[in-house]
Design a protein around this motif. Structure first.
Motif, PDB file in Angstrom:
ATOM      1  N   LEU A 348       0.823  -1.201   0.000  1.00 21.51           N
ATOM      2  CA  LEU A 348       0.000   0.000   0.000  1.00 21.51           C
ATOM      3  C   LEU A 348       0.863   1.259   0.000  1.00 21.51           C
ATOM      4  O   LEU A 348       0.525   2.261  -0.646  1.00 21.51           O
ATOM      5  N   ILE A 354      -5.514  -0.018  -8.886  1.00 18.85           N
ATOM      6  CA  ILE A 354      -6.916  -0.414  -8.731  1.00 18.85           C
ATOM      7  C   ILE A 354      -7.236  -1.646  -9.562  1.00 18.85           C
ATOM      8  O   ILE A 354      -8.040  -2.497  -9.150  1.00 18.85           O
ATOM      9  N   ALA A 357      -5.940  -4.560  -7.667  1.00 18.88           N
ATOM     10  CA  ALA A 357      -6.753  -4.754  -6.461  1.00 18.88           C
ATOM     11  C   ALA A 357      -8.055  -5.478  -6.798  1.00 18.88           C
ATOM     12  O   ALA A 357      -8.495  -6.370  -6.067  1.00 18.88           O
ATOM     13  N   VAL A 381     -14.578   2.728  -4.131  1.00 20.95           N
ATOM     14  CA  VAL A 381     -13.615   2.550  -3.038  1.00 20.95           C
ATOM     15  C   VAL A 381     -14.152   3.325  -1.847  1.00 20.95           C
ATOM     16  O   VAL A 381     -14.387   4.537  -1.946  1.00 20.95           O
ATOM     17  N   SER A 392      -4.143   4.425  -7.638  1.00 19.81           N
ATOM     18  CA  SER A 392      -3.396   3.545  -6.743  1.00 19.81           C
ATOM     19  C   SER A 392      -3.953   3.674  -5.333  1.00 19.81           C
ATOM     20  O   SER A 392      -4.192   4.781  -4.850  1.00 19.81           O
ATOM     21  N   LEU A 393      -4.179   2.531  -4.703  1.00 19.93           N
ATOM     22  CA  LEU A 393      -4.637   2.515  -3.317  1.00 19.93           C
ATOM     23  C   LEU A 393      -3.431   2.651  -2.399  1.00 19.93           C
ATOM     24  O   LEU A 393      -2.471   1.889  -2.494  1.00 19.93           O
ATOM     25  N   THR A 394      -3.493   3.607  -1.500  1.00 21.37           N
ATOM     26  CA  THR A 394      -2.403   3.898  -0.573  1.00 21.37           C
ATOM     27  C   THR A 394      -2.943   3.890   0.854  1.00 21.37           C
ATOM     28  O   THR A 394      -4.153   3.771   1.067  1.00 21.37           O
ATOM     29  N   TYR A 397      -6.247   5.628   2.059  1.00 21.30           N
ATOM     30  CA  TYR A 397      -7.600   5.094   1.880  1.00 21.30           C
ATOM     31  C   TYR A 397      -8.040   4.216   3.050  1.00 21.30           C
ATOM     32  O   TYR A 397      -9.199   3.802   3.115  1.00 21.30           O
ATOM     33  N   ILE A 404      -9.825  -1.040   3.696  1.00 18.44           N
ATOM     34  CA  ILE A 404     -10.374  -0.360   2.521  1.00 18.44           C
ATOM     35  C   ILE A 404     -11.523  -1.216   1.995  1.00 18.44           C
ATOM     36  O   ILE A 404     -11.364  -2.424   1.804  1.00 18.44           O
ATOM     37  N   LEU A 406     -13.729  -2.261  -1.031  1.00 19.80           N
ATOM     38  CA  LEU A 406     -13.706  -2.261  -2.487  1.00 19.80           C
ATOM     39  C   LEU A 406     -14.981  -2.923  -2.994  1.00 19.80           C
ATOM     40  O   LEU A 406     -15.330  -4.025  -2.562  1.00 19.80           O
TER      41      LEU A 406
END
Length: 419
Positions: A348, A354, A357, A381, A392-394, A397, A404, A406
């Motif tokens: 992360l 995404i 993910a 998200v 990009s999920l960091t 989030y 997170i 999703l």
């Protein structure tokens, strides 16, 4: 007024299980005269059965509930050959180790439906394996002792063979022998356990009749066949399949929550039929639920989802799944019972794309499918619609619990948990 004298046939008839039955009057009399032993075979082609197998499992369930003895035959022997029934091409041949792994996975679900034991003269279920007799057969001896009773003229007119030949599709000699092996299974189960009834899907009708004929020729036995209809949904879809793949019965392949959701999403026209086939609810209660219309039909779907999930995964899992759905859809809160996958903190920190993910969460099978979901405004998200395919999920989030959420569409959600 009851159509049959025996409780078992009446239950199957009233609930929609019966498609064809050989010599039904004599079978009915046999069921009235005493305990009948019946079997259904399950080849070990995957590590779990799917929802399409539930009709056969429920037939064994009702057999035991009405005082008779079910045999759930593991087909690790016949899996070495592959059943051509309903197939346009040969099945992939599996290794012995893969077959054994699949068998152990398949066995798990039956304890939810059947009471097993090995005491004589009881209705306790048994789980024999046809590898015990098929894998030790001497070929020439089998040809002499069994093959001489088999008519090739009849075999080529059975659907499993005839349809492949009519379409000029390849049918190997290996597959051609499957019908003989299944017929021989029936004879062995008659000799070992007194089994006189084989049940299965309607595509197995010809194979079962071959077993009846072989039992008569080799053992002078009176044996019976009973098949169920091959089910499709009202829209024509195959039972136990979705756009995302098979609806597996083992929770290590499909979570109990996703299984609950599969039944909750049943088409309106199928609710009554599925309640009869896949639950043990009384028929008068099902008749009441069938009268519900409009938004009220959703309550019937929830009842179907609960009882179908309870029978496969147990009461706790059914309650938890129902509560998770309630919190997610009715309260709009983040339900901890949703499917969860772990994502490394380092990943992360670097940024998890995404598209990756969505694939990791099994909400998409490919980058292309993930992009189509995003372009259709189906991806969210933390409940916010995502339109950026490069997102990009960091760690930004993550919520306070390190999660997170999703989502794809309104009903498919997975939690990504930082670990």
């Amino acid at each position: 007024m009851a159509k049959y004298r025996s409780e078992f046939l009446n239950i199957l008839s009233d609930r929609g299980f019966i498609h064809q039955c050989s010599n039904v009057e004599d079978l009915d009399s046999s069921l009235m005269a005493g305990q009948v032993t019946a079997y259904i075979g399950f080849d070990c082609t995957a590590p779990s059965l799917h929802a399409g197998s539930l009709v056969q499992i429920m037939m064994l369930y009702w057999l035991q509930q009405t005082g008779h003895r079910p045999l759930a035959l593991m087909g690790s022997g016949t899996t070495h050959v592959g059943d051509p029934s309903g197939k346009d091409e040969s099945r992939k041949l599996l290794s012995a180790s893969d077959i054994e792994t699949n068998k152990e996975g398949i066995r798990k679900v039956f304890s939810q439906f059947l009471k097993f034991g090995d005491a004589p003269d009881t209705k306790d279920a048994l789980m024999p394996d046809n590898a015990d007799w098929l894998l030790s057969i001497a070929y020439v001896d089998f040809l002499r002792d069994v093959g001489r009773h088999i008519s090739v003229n009849e075999m080529i007119h059975r659907d499993s063979v005839r349809l492949r030949l009519e379409r000029e599709q390849h049918l190997s000699f290996l597959e051609f022998n499957y019908m003989i092996l299944q017929a021989y299974d029936y004879v062995e189960l008659y000799r070992r356990y007194g089994c006189t009834l084989q049940m299965g899907g309607s595509d197995q009708w010809g194979n079962i009749l071959s077993g009846i004929d072989l039992g008569r020729r080799m053992a002078g036995a009176e044996m019976f066949a009973l098949t169920s209809p091959l089910l499709t949904t009202s829209s024509g879809g195959k039972m136990g399949k979705t756009a995302d793949g098979a609806v597996w019965l083992n929770d290590d392949m499909l979570s109990s929550y996703d299984y609950w959701q599969y039944w909750r999403n049943t088409e309106d026209a199928d609710v009554g039929r599925f309640l009869k086939l896949f639950t043990e609810l009384p028929l008068d209660e099902i008749a009441r639920l069938e009268t519900l219309e409009g938004s009220e039909i959703n309550e019937a779907k929830k009842i179907l989802a609960y009882h179908a999930t309870r029978m496969v995964h147990g009461e706790t899992a059914a309650n938890d799944s129902a509560e998770t759905a309630r919190k997610t859809f009715e309260e709009g809160t983040l339900a901890q019972g949703l499917p969860t996958i772990d994502i490394a903190n380092d990943e992360l920190t670097s940024g998890l794309g995404i598209l990756e993910a969505l694939k990791r969460a099994e909400l998409a099978n490919s980058n292309g499918e993930a992009r189509r979901h995003i372009r259709g405004n189906a991806v969210r998200v933390n409940d916010a619609v995502i339109s950026d395919e490069q997102l990009s999920l960091t760690p930004d989030y993550l919520n306070g619990d390190g999660i997170i959420k999703l989502s794809v569409g309104k009903k498919r959600h997975v939690l990504l948990k930082a670990s």
